[in-house]
Design a protein around this motif. Structure first.
Motif, short mmCIF file in Angstrom:
data_model
loop_
_atom_site.label_atom_id
_atom_site.label_comp_id
_atom_site.label_asym_id
_atom_site.label_seq_id
_atom_site.Cartn_x
_atom_site.Cartn_y
_atom_site.Cartn_z
N GLU A 208 -9.03 7.25 -4.08
CA GLU A 208 -9.32 8.25 -2.59
C GLU A 208 -10.31 6.76 -2.21
O GLU A 208 -11.60 5.53 -1.81
CB GLU A 208 -10.37 9.20 -2.98
N LYS A 209 -9.73 6.38 -0.47
CA LYS A 209 -9.84 5.64 0.81
C LYS A 209 -9.68 7.22 1.85
O LYS A 209 -9.05 6.83 2.24
CB LYS A 209 -9.44 4.23 0.36
N GLY A 210 -10.49 7.29 2.26
CA GLY A 210 -10.33 8.54 3.04
C GLY A 210 -10.29 7.70 4.02
O GLY A 210 -10.84 7.61 4.43
N GLU A 211 -10.72 8.87 5.82
CA GLU A 211 -10.35 8.75 6.63
C GLU A 211 -12.18 8.29 7.26
O GLU A 211 -12.11 6.92 7.76
CB GLU A 211 -10.48 10.12 7.67
N SER A 212 -13.25 8.78 6.69
CA SER A 212 -14.78 8.62 6.60
C SER A 212 -14.74 7.53 6.24
O SER A 212 -15.34 6.75 6.30
CB SER A 212 -15.46 8.89 6.22
N PHE A 213 -13.64 6.23 5.52
CA PHE A 213 -14.15 5.36 4.26
C PHE A 213 -13.83 3.96 6.13
O PHE A 213 -14.34 2.59 6.33
CB PHE A 213 -12.99 4.78 3.91
N TYR A 214 -12.99 4.76 6.41
CA TYR A 214 -12.56 3.52 7.83
C TYR A 214 -13.06 3.36 9.37
O TYR A 214 -13.71 2.95 10.25
CB TYR A 214 -10.87 3.77 8.61
N ASN A 215 -14.29 3.99 8.53
CA ASN A 215 -15.31 4.93 10.61
C ASN A 215 -15.64 3.80 10.55
O ASN A 215 -15.74 3.20 12.33
CB ASN A 215 -16.51 5.29 9.41
N ARG B 221 -3.97 4.61 -2.08
CA ARG B 221 -4.15 5.05 -1.66
C ARG B 221 -4.61 6.90 -1.13
O ARG B 221 -3.10 6.98 -0.91
CB ARG B 221 -4.26 3.46 -0.07
N ASN B 222 -5.05 7.27 -1.30
CA ASN B 222 -5.70 8.71 -0.88
C ASN B 222 -6.21 8.55 -0.03
O ASN B 222 -7.04 8.79 0.39
CB ASN B 222 -6.32 9.30 -2.37
N HIS B 223 -4.85 9.01 1.58
CA HIS B 223 -6.55 8.91 2.49
C HIS B 223 -6.20 10.35 2.87
O HIS B 223 -5.88 11.06 3.28
CB HIS B 223 -5.03 8.40 3.35
N VAL C 1 0.69 -1.30 0.56
CA VAL C 1 -0.09 0.11 -0.11
C VAL C 1 1.03 0.59 0.00
O VAL C 1 1.61 1.42 0.60
CB VAL C 1 -0.90 -0.05 1.50
N VAL C 2 0.48 2.13 -1.37
CA VAL C 2 1.48 3.51 -0.60
C VAL C 2 0.50 4.40 -0.79
O VAL C 2 -0.39 4.83 -1.01
CB VAL C 2 2.22 3.53 -2.16
N ASP C 3 0.75 4.84 0.66
CA ASP C 3 -0.15 6.76 0.71
C ASP C 3 0.55 7.57 1.06
O ASP C 3 1.11 7.87 1.94
CB ASP C 3 -1.07 5.70 2.90
N PHE C 4 -0.61 8.62 -0.35
CA PHE C 4 0.24 9.61 -0.37
C PHE C 4 -0.90 10.22 -0.69
O PHE C 4 -1.61 9.96 -1.03
CB PHE C 4 1.18 8.53 -1.62
N SER C 5 -0.43 11.79 -0.95
CA SER C 5 -0.91 12.90 -1.31
C SER C 5 -2.19 13.35 -0.54
O SER C 5 -1.49 14.10 0.61
CB SER C 5 -1.85 12.57 -2.67
N SER C 6 -2.92 12.94 0.01
CA SER C 6 -3.83 12.48 1.40
C SER C 6 -4.26 14.30 1.54
O SER C 6 -3.69 14.04 3.37
CB SER C 6 -3.29 11.77 2.00
#
Ligand code: ARG
Length: 609
Positions: A308-315, A210-212, A170-175
């Motif tokens: 995009e899988k932002g913070e809300s996705f993991y809610n 992944r765009n967190h 997983v590369v979590d970048f930009s975000s």
């Protein structure tokens, strides 16, 4: 909703009311030596780097001579002395293990001799010699190097993709954060994250980009309330009307800070949003959509793909993880204001912790999780990795080299703007060459040079050291800059064009020969491409590749100065070497997402013909 939660002493050195994860020294954040994936055959037809191929040969020898030392891994390095191209450095280590146990081996040199003697036959090796305390120097066969280059030219640069020992990352970048400006830290993360992803993808790794985005949190309470107040019919007005989210953010923040009753409403709005109330949820969605549109323009411009899988996705995963942490006695509840800064930080850590453990490791089954952010977040990731390690992940995380987590911290730039077209026009004007250029050529070159210069300056600098951003330096056509490399590539293309030969035909009918010393140096540098990509990937340092390419263009210049190409008896072979150099350069440009231009025009008086 949940109250303020603290990690107990097990994980935290909190002072009362300060939720945090303790930053414990975490060996997960350092880079373990990954090395080539010995014994795995996930290369799909790729031979792997030269080091990898030599390591396989040395492994056969080691197992034959020292069967009881089955854990010893081959140590292959580029030769530091003139006696060879590569060297095997296992002798001293093995000798210290077997010392006194074996009558046969009296010193490290004798161990080196045995390793060299027992190497299986391979047409890649011309000769070996053993030096000093057992270094086995290996000279590669000229013919084999030449064939290797020819093979790459026929089958494409994929033949030189390295083989890594990891399959999924997983590369979590930009975000960036919703309703806030994408600042230069996000931009750099986008550039470096994209290159890291491309390098891993080229090496056969499945990469989840992944765009967190920061799309969850208490700031939405104030944003939504402010939206409702100022745009009562916000559902009907177009995105345009409420488009300037940064203004909306600033205004709502001012009200939040100045007006206690607004603050209270905003806090309630958070509860209603998190409780799933439709009106609040819709407003939140609308705000996210507008932000997303703005971010997408930048991604399209940079030609960067992200999911995009932002913070809300993991809610939805939060309650379970909280329950688990509580059951294990790792957190406790206490009272506090949910808008509190510390609480925000805590939520952020929690979010990352659960997404790491639950989602990325267990559901997505990534073996390697890479976070690319500005260096200011290093402590945050230290805490997250430590907490993950200390809690339920401990045994998983510590087993072998993977799963592995890394934080790639980037220093900020002082300034970043593309001024390349103006610069180009000015320089062309000064040289009186402006009229030779069509508008389209000008546009394209300015774009290639301008974007390339910014990106390259970012990639070239070892991200671990700070640097001063200078646009003049970036646009310099001498020294290690994108401009220099793009021109070097264009010049090679023009040599090939001038020959009037069909290079595709030559790839099939011609033969590469490396008789001249400078031909051989170029050939050797070319075939080292795979191990350089491997090193750039495993250490997460795109700058390694930049350095390699800069050296390549210098080595090429030396070759071109001492070996006549056009009209020489060796023309075919030398044109093929030019083409191989250009192919490698284009692959690097592709990995860096630089746009090469092939039509070399003398824009800068100093850069010659
Ligand atoms: N949105 C954060 C910021 O702008 C960066 C998030 C990085 N990724 C993560 N999983 N925490 O600072």
């Amino acid at each position: 909703m949940f109250g303020l939660i603290q990690l107990t002493s097990k994980l935290s050195s909190h002072t009362s009311g300060t939720p945090c994860f303790t930053a414990m020294s975490s060996d997960m954040t350092s880079s373990p030596p990954l090395g080539p994936a010995m014994g795995t055959e996930n290369g799909g037809g790729r031979a792997g780097s030269i080091k990898y191929q030599l390591a396989k040969l040395v492994e056969v020898s080691l197992r034959a001579v020292f069967p009881e030392e089955s854990n010893v891994q081959p140590l292959i390095a580029v030769c530091t002395a003139k006696f060879g191209d590569y060297q095997c450095n296992n002798a001293m280590g093995i000798f210290s293990k077997i010392k006194g146990k074996s009558a046969e081996f009296k010193n490290p040199n004798s161990v080196g001799q045995a390793i060299a003697r027992n190497l299986p036959y391979s047409d890649m090796i011309e000769s070996t010699s053993v030096a000093g305390p057992g270094f086995v120097n290996i000279v590669l066969s000229n013919k084999w190097v030449a064939q290797n280059i020819q093979n790459m030219l026929s089958n494409g640069i994929g033949a030189w993709a390295p083989i890594l020992s990891v399959e999924k990352a997983v590369v979590d970048f930009s975000s960036p954060n919703i309703a806030k400006e994408m600042h230069v830290g996000h931009l750099r993360s986008t550039i470096v994250g994209d290159t890291i992803s491309r390098m891993l993808e080229f090496s056969g790794v499945e990469v989840l980009r992944r765009n967190h985005v920061g799309d969850w949190g208490t700031q939405f309470g104030m944003l939504i309330e402010h939206l409702f107040d100022n745009f009562p019919d916000w559902e009907d007005v177009g995105g345009q009307a409420i488009g300037d989210l940064q203004e909306l953010y600033k205004a709502s923040k001012r009200r939040f800070d100045d007006d206690p009753s607004f603050m209270e409403r905003a806090q309630h709005a958070v509860v209603r949003l998190q409780g799933g109330e439709a009106r609040y949820h819709n407003a939140w969605q609308r705000i996210c959509e507008i932000s997303r549109r703005e971010f997408d323009i930048i991604y399209q411009h940079l030609d960067v793909y992200l999911e995009e899988k932002g913070e809300s996705f993991y809610n939805p995963y939060i309650p379970n993880v909280l329950e688990e942490l509580t059951r294990k006695g790792l957190i406790e509840e206490s009272k506090g204001c949910p808008m509190d800064q510390k609480y925000q930080e805590f939520l952020c850590c929690l979010n990352d912790l659960l997404l790491l453990s639950r989602y990325r490791l267990n559901i997505e089954k990534a073996e390697w999780i890479i976070y690319v952010t500005d260096v200011g977040q290093a402590q945050h990731f230290d805490m997250v990795f430590s907490a993950a390690k200390a809690s339920w992940l401990a045994s998983d995380v510590n087993s072998g080299l993977y799963p592995r987590t890394n934080h790639v911290g980037l220093e900020f730039l002082d300034e970043a703007k593309s001024r390349s077209k103006a610069e180009l026009v000015k320089r062309l004007g000064d040289n009186g060459k402006l009229k030779e250029w069509t508008d389209e050529e000008l546009e394209k070159t300015a774009e290639a040079v301008g974007y390339g210069a910014v990106k390259y300056a970012d990639l070239k600098n070892n991200r671990l050291t700070n640097y001063t951003f200078s646009f003049d330096q970036m646009l310099n056509d001498k020294g290690n800059t994108a401009v220099y490399l793009l021109y070097a590539h264009a010049r090679i293309c023009s040599i090939i064009r001038k020959s009037g030969k069909d290079i595709e035909d030559m790839k099939n009918s011609g033969t590469v020969v490396l008789d001249h010393a400078d031909e051989r140096i170029l050939g050797l540098h070319l075939i080292q491409f795979a191990e350089i990509v491997e090193e750039a990937c495993t250490n997460l340092l795109p700058s390694v590749l930049c350095e390699y390419l800069y050296n390549l263009s210098e080595i090429f210049t030396r070759f071109y100065t001492s070996c006549q190409v056009l009209g020489s008896a060796e023309e075919t072979s030398r044109l093929l070497l030019c083409e191989a150099t250009a192919v490698v350069m284009r692959k690097c440009f592709h990995l860096w997402e630089l746009l090469p231009f092939t039509n070399y025009r003398s824009t800068f008086s100093s850069s010659g013909s």
